[in-house]
Design an enzyme around this catalytic site. Structure first.
Site, PDB file in Angstrom:
ATOM      1  N   GLY A   2       0.869  -1.344  -0.063  1.00 23.00           N
ATOM      2  CA  GLY A   2       0.096   0.103  -0.177  1.00 23.00           C
ATOM      3  C   GLY A   2       0.775   1.284  -0.112  1.00 23.00           C
ATOM      4  N   ARG A   4       4.449   5.435   2.048  1.00 24.82           N
ATOM      5  CA  ARG A   4       5.270   6.826   2.262  1.00 24.82           C
ATOM      6  C   ARG A   4       4.906   7.755   1.276  1.00 24.82           C
ATOM      7  NH1 ARG A   4      11.255   5.617  -0.436  1.00 24.82           N
ATOM      8  NH2 ARG A   4      10.499   4.297  -1.931  1.00 24.82           N
ATOM      9  N   ASP A  39      10.218   3.676   7.220  1.00 28.17           N
ATOM     10  CA  ASP A  39      10.029   5.006   8.029  1.00 28.17           C
ATOM     11  C   ASP A  39       9.047   6.243   7.279  1.00 28.17           C
ATOM     12  OD1 ASP A  39      11.654   5.618   5.884  1.00 28.17           O
ATOM     13  OD2 ASP A  39      13.254   6.201   6.943  1.00 28.17           O
ATOM     14  N   GLY A  40       8.613   5.848   6.217  1.00 24.36           N
ATOM     15  CA  GLY A  40       7.539   6.699   5.450  1.00 24.36           C
ATOM     16  C   GLY A  40       8.298   7.718   4.709  1.00 24.36           C
ATOM     17  N   ARG A  59       4.648  13.660  -7.333  1.00 27.26           N
ATOM     18  CA  ARG A  59       4.243  12.784  -8.474  1.00 27.26           C
ATOM     19  C   ARG A  59       2.658  13.043  -9.130  1.00 27.26           C
ATOM     20  NH1 ARG A  59       5.451   6.629  -7.934  1.00 27.26           N
ATOM     21  NH2 ARG A  59       3.521   6.603  -6.520  1.00 27.26           N
ATOM     22  N   ARG A  78      -2.661   0.378  -9.890  1.00 34.49           N
ATOM     23  CA  ARG A  78      -1.532  -0.486  -9.929  1.00 34.49           C
ATOM     24  C   ARG A  78      -2.346  -1.907 -10.241  1.00 34.49           C
ATOM     25  NH1 ARG A  78       3.043   1.672  -6.699  1.00 34.49           N
ATOM     26  NH2 ARG A  78       1.841   3.610  -5.931  1.00 34.49           N
ATOM     27  N   ASP A  94       3.008  -4.488  -8.258  1.00 32.35           N
ATOM     28  CA  ASP A  94       2.721  -3.278  -7.604  1.00 32.35           C
ATOM     29  C   ASP A  94       3.223  -1.962  -8.032  1.00 32.35           C
ATOM     30  OD1 ASP A  94       4.800  -4.646  -6.214  1.00 32.35           O
ATOM     31  OD2 ASP A  94       5.231  -2.740  -5.147  1.00 32.35           O
ATOM     32  N   ASN A  95       4.133  -2.269  -9.124  1.00 32.81           N
ATOM     33  CA  ASN A  95       4.831  -0.940  -9.646  1.00 32.81           C
ATOM     34  C   ASN A  95       4.377  -0.917 -11.271  1.00 32.81           C
ATOM     35  OD1 ASN A  95       6.173  -0.309  -7.485  1.00 32.81           O
ATOM     36  ND2 ASN A  95       8.011  -1.386  -8.033  1.00 32.81           N
TER      37      ASN A  95
HETATM   38  P1  AMP Z   1       8.865   0.332  -3.813  1.00 39.54           P
HETATM   39  O1  AMP Z   1       9.888  -0.543  -3.696  1.00 39.54           O
HETATM   40  O2  AMP Z   1       9.376   1.757  -3.570  1.00 39.54           O
HETATM   41  O3  AMP Z   1       7.851   0.289  -5.003  1.00 39.54           O
HETATM   42  O4  AMP Z   1       7.830  -0.043  -2.375  1.00 39.54           O
HETATM   43  C1  AMP Z   1       7.515  -1.277  -2.411  1.00 39.54           C
HETATM   44  C2  AMP Z   1       6.471  -1.029  -0.972  1.00 39.54           C
HETATM   45  O5  AMP Z   1       7.188  -0.724   0.067  1.00 39.54           O
HETATM   46  C3  AMP Z   1       5.365  -0.174  -1.198  1.00 39.54           C
HETATM   47  O6  AMP Z   1       4.327  -0.635  -0.377  1.00 39.54           O
HETATM   48  C4  AMP Z   1       5.984   1.541  -0.611  1.00 39.54           C
HETATM   49  O7  AMP Z   1       5.118   2.017  -0.009  1.00 39.54           O
HETATM   50  C5  AMP Z   1       6.795   0.592   0.524  1.00 39.54           C
HETATM   51  N1  AMP Z   1       7.901   1.606   1.013  1.00 39.54           N
HETATM   52  C6  AMP Z   1       8.979   1.693   0.404  1.00 39.54           C
HETATM   53  N2  AMP Z   1       9.848   2.351   0.930  1.00 39.54           N
HETATM   54  C7  AMP Z   1       9.221   2.787   2.023  1.00 39.54           C
HETATM   55  C8  AMP Z   1       9.619   3.557   3.377  1.00 39.54           C
HETATM   56  N3  AMP Z   1      10.756   3.943   3.429  1.00 39.54           N
HETATM   57  N4  AMP Z   1       8.759   3.514   4.391  1.00 39.54           N
HETATM   58  C9  AMP Z   1       7.556   3.107   4.183  1.00 39.54           C
HETATM   59  N5  AMP Z   1       6.994   2.293   3.219  1.00 39.54           N
HETATM   60  C10 AMP Z   1       8.068   2.059   2.135  1.00 39.54           C
HETATM   61 MG    MG Z   2       6.440   0.743  -5.612  1.00 35.53          MG
END
Ligand code: AMP
Ligand code: MG
Length: 483
Positions: free
Chosen positions: A88, A91, A123-124, A174, A181, A250-251
């Site tokens: 979900g 961040r 950490d969001g 963005r 997705r 999810d991407n």
């Molecule tokens: P991503 O690799 O950026 O596509 O992220 C995959 C999942 O991890 C998604 O649900 C993101 O919202 C979550 N996510 C990635 N980086 C962080 C972060 N620093 N803090 C919280 N959630 C994250």
């Molecule tokens: Mg992603």
């Protein structure tokens, strides 16, 4: 007067109820400052051409304007082939939708806005480094003509964020026609929430696939378009030498646009098995595997839609993927080489070229750009891109003979080819130089690259050196997956 007074706002996704999202307030960044503001995109959205302190406070979470209704979307997805139900917006927050001057409606999303219920161990936050990469690359792809999410602005701050070292928290604003997705559909399918799955399908058809409403099978018609747009997108990535790096479901945008930029990379030397993501030990997301992965991801989506679309219809839709991808890729490669007519030996000519480029580690972008300068007596510059020049010369002679069968003059052909073969791309080392300077507090290189990449096909004499081969230190560049 508020910057928002001239903007037409909408909240369409917000009208979906029951488990589509959670309302989350952004956690303010400390001492935010603008790195850059994308005036062209701002203008399209009827926002001010100049960034203001007010907009900075709003986009960095310090003030919540009445116009923002921040939500974190719930989705799931297959990561490296494994289903993960717990994803979900961890961040990033969708704050509003804007009806733009081109009549399209765009989501506005602040990536790096703090913890949400979907943050898991994260950490969001998003660090400056990866936010610069997303900011520059999404616009670079847009100006190359590759469907993509876009970036309205970039904020840095003094909020410490811990990765391999202490970095600073940033927010990339963005903008995309949709943030839905493949993983959104997977979430409702795997949790057995078929009412919501149907609501989401209807939402997509009402807003993004309007023409499907009038067809006999609207859901199937929508899926067919997702298949086609995904095939076309991946054909474009491969023709331009772009590797996404993390093609988890999810991407994957439902609109077939490049989405969620991580450890992506443009090819420097042509290397079909190029893996830009250093955590991708198996090469699942290697450059040459992107077409296969596109189909894998679409098959995962098809499975999630199976309660509403017949299996045989899903299968036939998926069968269109490969021919569509091949057709688009071949169209692009013909444009790049100026071969407008089809001749039986063309396939062999391309195969020989790719083998030669791989053996010689020829720079992909420079080669095609040089090939489109043959009207300027540059044969030697082309051969210089190969170690084995005599083999390269054999190929070039074959090519020159082949293009004689085309009807255009060499000048006409080369001029057309230059509009398909960019001179400037966002090479990793260029992004890295901009990042290193920005981390020292100097954002000027981000702005320079942004200007440069808005005209990738034009000669820009004062920036000529930005088209150079990467320096030797760039070969050791490892783009961290932590972002
Ligand atoms: P991503 O690799 O950026 O596509 O992220 C995959 C999942 O991890 C998604 O649900 C993101 O919202 C979550 N996510 C990635 N980086 C962080 C972060 N620093 N803090 C919280 N959630 C994250
Ligand atoms: Mg992603």
């Amino acid at each position: 007067m508020s910057a928002w007074s001239s903007v037409t706002l909408q909240y369409r996704f917000h009208q979906l109820t029951n488990g589509f999202y959670q309302t989350v307030l952004p956690t303010p960044l400390q001492l935010p400052e603008w790195v850059d503001w994308n005036s062209e995109l701002a203008e399209l959205l009827s926002l001010p051409k100049e960034p203001s302190p007010q907009l900075l406070s709003e986009f960095s979470g310090q003030i919540l304007p009445d116009e923002f209704r921040p939500i974190a979307m719930k989705y799931a997805g297959h990561q490296f082939g494994q289903y993960n139900p717990d994803l979900g917006d961890g961040r990033g927050l969708l704050v509003a939708e804007i009806k733009a001057k081109n009549n399209l409606t765009y989501d506005v999303h602040i990536k790096g806005a703090g913890l949400t219920p979907f943050s898991r161990q994260g950490d969001g936050r998003a660090v400056l480094r990866s936010s610069i990469r997303e900011y520059l690359c999404s616009e670079a792809l847009y100006y190359l003509g590759i469907p993509t999410s876009r970036a309205l602005g970039l904020i840095n701050s003094r909020t410490p964020v811990y990765r391999e070292k202490t970095e600073t928290g940033a927010i990339c604003i963005r903008v995309a026609e949709s943030h839905i997705r493949f993983g959104h559909f997977e979430h409702f399918f795997y949790t057995g929430q078929h009412d919501q799955l149907k609501q989401l399908l209807d939402f997509c058809i009402d807003h993004y696939f309007v023409a499907s409403q009038k067809t006999e099978k609207p859901y199937l018609s929508m899926f067919e378009q997702v298949v086609m747009s995904t095939a076309q997108l991946i054909a474009k990535w491969n023709a331009f030498g772009f590797a996404h790096g993390v093609l988890n479901t999810d991407n994957m945008s439902i609109l077939g646009q490049t989405f969620d930029f991580g450890p992506f990379g443009f090819l420097d030397a042509y290397q079909p098995n190029y893996i830009c993501n250093h955590s991708d030990y198996q090469g699942r997301y290697a450059f040459s595997n992107q077409p296969n992965i596109g189909l894998w991801n679409l098959t995962a989506l098809a499975h999630a839609l199976s309660p509403f679309i017949e299996r045989s219809d899903l299968d036939s839709a998926l069968e269109n993927y490969e021919p569509e991808l091949n057709q688009e890729y071949s169209r692009l490669m013909r444009n790049k080489t100026g071969l407008n007519t089809k001749q039986p030996q063309d396939g062999e000519l391309f195969n020989q070229l790719f083998t030669l480029m791989a053996e010689n580690k020829t720079d992909y972008t420079r080669f095609f750009r040089q090939l489109s300068m043959l009207d300027q007596d540059n044969e030697q510059a082309i051969l210089d891109l190969f170690i084995d020049r005599s083999k390269a010369k054999q190929w070039l002679d074959r090519y020159l003979k082949r293009v004689e069968q085309e009807s255009e003059s060499i000048q006409q052909r080369c001029q057309a080819m230059r509009s398909f073969n960019p001179k400037y791309i966002l090479r990793n080392h260029l992004a890295q130089i901009a990042i290193d300077r920005a981390e020292e507090g100097d954002y000027s290189e981000v702005k320079v690259l942004m200007e440069l990449l808005k005209n990738p096909y034009e000669e820009q004499p004062k920036f000529d050196h930005y088209s150079n081969l990467p320096p030797s230190w760039a070969q050791e560049l490892e783009i961290s997956c932590s972002s």
